[in-house]
Design a protein around this motif. Structure first.
Motif, PDB file in Angstrom:
ATOM      1  N   LEU A 217       0.870  -1.180   0.000  1.00  0.00           N
ATOM      2  CA  LEU A 217       0.000   0.000   0.000  1.00  0.00           C
ATOM      3  C   LEU A 217       0.903   1.226   0.000  1.00  0.00           C
ATOM      4  CD1 LEU A 217      -2.480  -1.279   2.733  1.00  0.00           C
ATOM      5  CD2 LEU A 217      -2.944  -1.155   0.281  1.00  0.00           C
ATOM      6  N   ASN A 218       1.171   1.741  -1.175  1.00  0.00           N
ATOM      7  CA  ASN A 218       2.160   2.814  -1.305  1.00  0.00           C
ATOM      8  C   ASN A 218       1.541   4.215  -1.170  1.00  0.00           C
ATOM      9  OD1 ASN A 218       4.821   3.689  -1.788  1.00  0.00           O
ATOM     10  ND2 ASN A 218       4.356   4.064  -3.943  1.00  0.00           N
ATOM     11  N   LYS A 219       2.389   5.207  -1.126  1.00  0.00           N
ATOM     12  CA  LYS A 219       2.032   6.619  -0.966  1.00  0.00           C
ATOM     13  C   LYS A 219       1.334   6.875   0.370  1.00  0.00           C
ATOM     14  CE  LYS A 219       1.862   7.405  -5.973  1.00  0.00           C
ATOM     15  NZ  LYS A 219       1.380   8.186  -7.078  1.00  0.00           N
ATOM     16  N   SER A 220       1.786   6.161   1.401  1.00  0.00           N
ATOM     17  CA  SER A 220       1.163   6.311   2.718  1.00  0.00           C
ATOM     18  C   SER A 220       1.388   7.719   3.266  1.00  0.00           C
ATOM     19  CB  SER A 220       1.719   5.274   3.688  1.00  0.00           C
ATOM     20  OG  SER A 220       3.101   5.485   3.841  1.00  0.00           O
ATOM     21  N   ASP A 221       2.419   8.424   2.761  1.00  0.00           N
ATOM     22  CA  ASP A 221       2.651   9.804   3.222  1.00  0.00           C
ATOM     23  C   ASP A 221       1.482  10.707   2.885  1.00  0.00           C
ATOM     24  OD1 ASP A 221       3.998  11.222   0.408  1.00  0.00           O
ATOM     25  OD2 ASP A 221       3.990   9.075   0.586  1.00  0.00           O
ATOM     26  N   GLN A 222       0.621  10.254   1.969  1.00  0.00           N
ATOM     27  CA  GLN A 222      -0.548  11.051   1.589  1.00  0.00           C
ATOM     28  C   GLN A 222      -1.770  10.723   2.439  1.00  0.00           C
ATOM     29  OE1 GLN A 222       1.116  13.130  -0.330  1.00  0.00           O
ATOM     30  NE2 GLN A 222      -0.149  13.012  -2.166  1.00  0.00           N
ATOM     31  N   LEU A 223      -1.598   9.791   3.384  1.00  0.00           N
ATOM     32  CA  LEU A 223      -2.741   9.351   4.192  1.00  0.00           C
ATOM     33  C   LEU A 223      -2.587   9.784   5.646  1.00  0.00           C
ATOM     34  CD1 LEU A 223      -2.851   5.638   2.935  1.00  0.00           C
ATOM     35  CD2 LEU A 223      -4.419   7.471   2.247  1.00  0.00           C
ATOM     36  N   SER A 224      -3.721  10.001   6.317  1.00  0.00           N
ATOM     37  CA  SER A 224      -3.662  10.328   7.742  1.00  0.00           C
ATOM     38  C   SER A 224      -3.410   9.026   8.510  1.00  0.00           C
ATOM     39  CB  SER A 224      -4.987  10.938   8.195  1.00  0.00           C
ATOM     40  OG  SER A 224      -5.995   9.942   8.117  1.00  0.00           O
ATOM     41  N   ILE A 225      -3.027   9.150   9.774  1.00  0.00           N
ATOM     42  CA  ILE A 225      -2.778   7.961  10.604  1.00  0.00           C
ATOM     43  C   ILE A 225      -4.048   7.102  10.650  1.00  0.00           C
ATOM     44  CG2 ILE A 225      -2.186   7.174  12.965  1.00  0.00           C
ATOM     45  CD1 ILE A 225       0.173   8.516  11.592  1.00  0.00           C
ATOM     46  N   GLU A 226      -5.214   7.761  10.755  1.00  0.00           N
ATOM     47  CA  GLU A 226      -6.487   7.019  10.840  1.00  0.00           C
ATOM     48  C   GLU A 226      -6.727   6.233   9.553  1.00  0.00           C
ATOM     49  OE1 GLU A 226      -6.427  10.488  11.491  1.00  0.00           O
ATOM     50  OE2 GLU A 226      -6.092   9.985  13.599  1.00  0.00           O
ATOM     51  N   GLN A 227      -6.460   6.907   8.431  1.00  0.00           N
ATOM     52  CA  GLN A 227      -6.665   6.229   7.146  1.00  0.00           C
ATOM     53  C   GLN A 227      -5.725   5.026   7.017  1.00  0.00           C
ATOM     54  OE1 GLN A 227      -5.985   9.768   4.781  1.00  0.00           O
ATOM     55  NE2 GLN A 227      -8.036   9.621   3.881  1.00  0.00           N
ATOM     56  N   GLN A 228      -4.493   5.226   7.466  1.00  0.00           N
ATOM     57  CA  GLN A 228      -3.523   4.122   7.394  1.00  0.00           C
ATOM     58  C   GLN A 228      -4.002   2.958   8.250  1.00  0.00           C
ATOM     59  OE1 GLN A 228       0.614   5.115   8.052  1.00  0.00           O
ATOM     60  NE2 GLN A 228       0.398   7.092   7.075  1.00  0.00           N
ATOM     61  N   GLN A 229      -4.478   3.270   9.448  1.00  0.00           N
ATOM     62  CA  GLN A 229      -4.939   2.226  10.357  1.00  0.00           C
ATOM     63  C   GLN A 229      -6.104   1.461   9.751  1.00  0.00           C
ATOM     64  OE1 GLN A 229      -3.269   1.311  13.112  1.00  0.00           O
ATOM     65  NE2 GLN A 229      -4.685  -0.408  12.878  1.00  0.00           N
ATOM     66  N   SER A 230      -7.040   2.213   9.164  1.00  0.00           N
ATOM     67  CA  SER A 230      -8.212   1.509   8.647  1.00  0.00           C
ATOM     68  C   SER A 230      -7.836   0.640   7.437  1.00  0.00           C
ATOM     69  CB  SER A 230      -9.349   2.499   8.379  1.00  0.00           C
ATOM     70  OG  SER A 230      -9.491   2.731   7.032  1.00  0.00           O
ATOM     71  N   LEU A 231      -6.856   1.079   6.660  1.00  0.00           N
ATOM     72  CA  LEU A 231      -6.417   0.238   5.530  1.00  0.00           C
ATOM     73  C   LEU A 231      -5.711  -1.022   6.031  1.00  0.00           C
ATOM     74  CD1 LEU A 231      -5.071   2.694   2.802  1.00  0.00           C
ATOM     75  CD2 LEU A 231      -7.068   1.211   2.696  1.00  0.00           C
ATOM     76  N   MET A 232      -4.929  -0.882   7.100  1.00  0.00           N
ATOM     77  CA  MET A 232      -4.243  -2.053   7.643  1.00  0.00           C
ATOM     78  C   MET A 232      -5.250  -3.044   8.230  1.00  0.00           C
ATOM     79  SD  MET A 232      -1.245  -1.939   6.656  1.00  0.00           S
ATOM     80  CE  MET A 232      -0.704  -3.486   7.347  1.00  0.00           C
ATOM     81  N   ASP A 233      -6.374  -2.509   8.760  1.00  0.00           N
ATOM     82  CA  ASP A 233      -7.424  -3.404   9.270  1.00  0.00           C
ATOM     83  C   ASP A 233      -8.068  -4.146   8.101  1.00  0.00           C
ATOM     84  OD1 ASP A 233      -6.895  -2.486  11.752  1.00  0.00           O
ATOM     85  OD2 ASP A 233      -8.615  -1.088  11.851  1.00  0.00           O
ATOM     86  N   GLU A 234      -8.214  -3.401   6.990  1.00  0.00           N
ATOM     87  CA  GLU A 234      -8.852  -4.007   5.815  1.00  0.00           C
ATOM     88  C   GLU A 234      -7.925  -5.017   5.127  1.00  0.00           C
ATOM     89  OE1 GLU A 234     -10.281  -1.058   3.056  1.00  0.00           O
ATOM     90  OE2 GLU A 234     -10.855  -2.585   1.568  1.00  0.00           O
ATOM     91  N   PHE A 235      -6.619  -4.682   5.094  1.00  0.00           N
ATOM     92  CA  PHE A 235      -5.649  -5.576   4.434  1.00  0.00           C
ATOM     93  C   PHE A 235      -4.548  -5.960   5.422  1.00  0.00           C
ATOM     94  CE2 PHE A 235      -7.306  -2.618   1.199  1.00  0.00           C
ATOM     95  CZ  PHE A 235      -7.827  -3.504   0.265  1.00  0.00           C
ATOM     96  N   PRO A 236      -4.870  -6.865   6.361  1.00  0.00           N
ATOM     97  CA  PRO A 236      -3.896  -7.149   7.421  1.00  0.00           C
ATOM     98  C   PRO A 236      -2.570  -7.730   6.921  1.00  0.00           C
ATOM     99  CG  PRO A 236      -5.819  -8.590   7.580  1.00  0.00           C
ATOM    100  CD  PRO A 236      -6.117  -7.617   6.510  1.00  0.00           C
ATOM    101  N   ASP A 237      -2.570  -8.350   5.746  1.00  0.00           N
ATOM    102  CA  ASP A 237      -1.317  -8.961   5.257  1.00  0.00           C
ATOM    103  C   ASP A 237      -0.482  -8.013   4.413  1.00  0.00           C
ATOM    104  OD1 ASP A 237      -2.049 -11.322   6.462  1.00  0.00           O
ATOM    105  OD2 ASP A 237      -3.215 -11.953   4.699  1.00  0.00           O
ATOM    106  N   ALA A 238      -0.986  -6.805   4.211  1.00  0.00           N
ATOM    107  CA  ALA A 238      -0.273  -5.887   3.321  1.00  0.00           C
ATOM    108  C   ALA A 238       0.851  -5.155   4.048  1.00  0.00           C
ATOM    109  CB  ALA A 238      -1.260  -4.870   2.766  1.00  0.00           C
ATOM    110  N   MET A 239       1.714  -4.498   3.259  1.00  0.00           N
ATOM    111  CA  MET A 239       2.756  -3.651   3.849  1.00  0.00           C
ATOM    112  C   MET A 239       2.475  -2.216   3.416  1.00  0.00           C
ATOM    113  SD  MET A 239       6.875  -3.739   3.427  1.00  0.00           S
ATOM    114  CE  MET A 239       7.111  -5.324   4.166  1.00  0.00           C
TER     115      MET A 239
END
Ligand SMILES: Nc1nc2c(ncn2[C@@H]2O[C@H](COP(=O)(O)OP(=O)(O)OP(=O)(O)O)[C@@H](O)[C@H]2O)c(=O)[nH]1
Ligand SMILES: [Mg+2]
Length: 457
Positions: free
Chosen positions: A355-377
């Motif tokens: 999941l690239n370009k994480s610098d464009q995401l807020s901490i909350e957005q990053q967290q929710s994406l990690m919940d959605e894709f637990p195996d991703a980096m």
């Protein structure tokens, strides 16, 4: 130079950027967010080509099959926006506009915000048949493009290597061939000495067919060379970066291989697969390849053409699916990647979603994406810690594929130790009375080969 390229070169050679009006046809199968996102993507494609988008128009239709694609009212409206240069007349425009039910017209940019007659080209976000393209051009009197034409043109401009150029040229000719028109002078006249009963059009078509056959022959021979190179590398652990255009694959490649692979904020910046070693260098080396990006509604000819480019991904031991996580439509982009890879039969044994370009995401957005894709980096190519994390992940996965074994080398053959060091990872070295005992980690194939050599010493 092909007719399509020529047409675009002429337009972009003007002192100011050609103004493009984009048109979206929404159908029961293609509407809502999907159509809106696709239109936004078309705007980026058109901008990549050097056009300036001055407006977008959309119309609901039951299909995209109409002779003129658009309803007559909408066509008249667009003729108005392009300066009434074609067959549709201005008065007609006013009359017809009233006839069209209001629900049929929904313009993202209201017409009166546009400088009238300012659009030089019209681009449809769907594929048009050769006759539809011709009809609409006649009606409007300006250049008309469809999505495939635009994509092929971008590919054409960005191709750098011999293979990419051949592949794109084949796709371009396949696209252009049915769109060849009879030229205004002497179309129907039989050409002297050009083969009995052949018109200019037939002659041109035959030329294109011959050219296609020649290009295909050339491509096969270039591909044979590439295949040989791949076979030579095939024992090394390899990683392929794959994903939608603009996801950040080339930037990632640059970061993890320390190379200067081109990465640009343009669609389809990369068309050729580049292969580099993971950096800092590992023993044995790990290869990383950057591949062509995907796009929705990728023209079939291009899928076929880039089949071989994707062969690198085919042979990869690990596939990194890179997505631009800051793009709200990344899920549907990922679907496209999966679909095309399935079509060309790529199924890497191991996969990681990046999941690239994480610098464009807020901490909350990053967290929710990690919940959605637990195996991703989650990564940002701009964050060195993320690059190290990915680097380590790749090495760990490569290690999983290796086996550890002890090899005994008599001092009389100690020259082989240098070779082992360059192709295998040496975990332990013990110097005994008559031999050296090395504990190495390597691929099963390389170990097998080494053992065979040792027997012959
Ligand atoms: N903010 C941000 N931008 C990034 C990141 N990674 C890449 N980019 C930018 O995204 C744009 C596209 O990057 P590329 O590396 O060319 O993308 P690509 O996937 O190789 O694209 P194609 O070759 O077209 O398939 C460039 O402008 C990069 O600078 C990131 O982690 N964060
Ligand atoms: Mg790239």
């Amino acid at each position: 130079m092909g007719a399509l390229t020529q047409k675009i070169m002429q337009l972009t050679a003007k002192p100011s950027l050609p103004n493009a009006l984009l048109i979206s046809i929404s159908t029961p199968q293609f509407k809502g967010d999907e159509a809106t996102e696709s239109l936004a993507e078309l705007a980026r494609l058109v901008t990549t080509l050097g056009f300036k988008v001055v407006g977008t128009q959309s119309q609901k239709q039951s299909s995209t099959q109409k002779v003129n694609v658009l309803g007559s009212g909408k066509l008249a409206e667009i003729a108005h926006l392009t300066g009434n240069k074609g067959m549709v007349e201005d008065e007609l425009a006013d009359d017809l506009l009233d006839e069209v039910p209001l629900t049929e017209i929904s313009s993202e940019i209201p017409s009166d915000e546009l400088d009238f007659a300012c659009a030089d080209v019209v681009v449809f976000d769907c594929d048009l048949t050769p006759s539809q393209l011709r009809n609409v051009e006649n009606q409007l009197g300006v250049e008309v493009f469809d999505r495939t034409g635009i994509i092929i043109e971008i590919f054409s401009r960005h191709a750098r290597t011999k293979t990419a150029k051949l592949q794109v040229e084949i796709a371009r000719l396949n696209y252009v061939a049915p769109r060849l028109r009879e030229t205004s002078t002497g179309d129907k006249e039989r050409q002297m000495g050009k083969g009995a009963g052949e018109t200019t059009l037939e002659l041109n078509r035959r030329k294109v067919r011959d050219q296609l056959a020649e290009l295909k022959r050339e491509l096969v021979s270039v591909q044979d060379v590439m295949m040989d190179r791949r076979t030579q590398r095939s024992e090394l652990f390899s990683v392929a970066l794959i994903g939608y255009t603009n996801a950040g694959k080339s930037s990632m490649m640059r970061a993890i291989t320390g190379s200067d692979v081109e990465g640009e904020n343009k669609l389809f910046a990369t068309l050729d697969t580049t292969v580099r070693a993971l950096y800092p260098i590992t023993q044995p080396r790990i290869l990383v390849s950057d591949t062509v990006g995907f796009i929705k509604k990728l023209p079939h000819d291009l899928v076929a053409s880039f089949h071989s480019t994707l062969a690198e991904a085919h042979d990869a031991s690990l596939l990194l699916y890179v997505v631009d996580a800051s793009d709200p439509s990344f899920r549907s982009q990922l679907d496209v990647v999966h679909k095309v890879l399935a079509e060309v039969g790529v199924e890497g044994s191991k996969k990681l979603l990046v999941l690239n370009k994480s610098d464009q995401l807020s901490i909350e957005q990053q967290q929710s994406l990690m919940d959605e894709f637990p195996d991703a980096m989650m990564t940002s190519t701009r964050n060195p810690d993320d690059i190290s994390k990915l680097h380590k992940y790749i090495i760990d996965i490569a290690q999983e594929d290796m086996i550890e074994e002890e090899v005994v080398i008599p001092y009389t053959a100690k020259g082989i130790v240098g070779e082992i060091r360059s192709s295998m990872s040496v975990v332990k070295e013990e110097y005994e009375y008559s031999h050296i005992k090395l504990t190495v980690r390597s691929s099963a194939i390389d170990l097998e080969r080494l053992k065979k050599r040792m027997l012959n010493l």
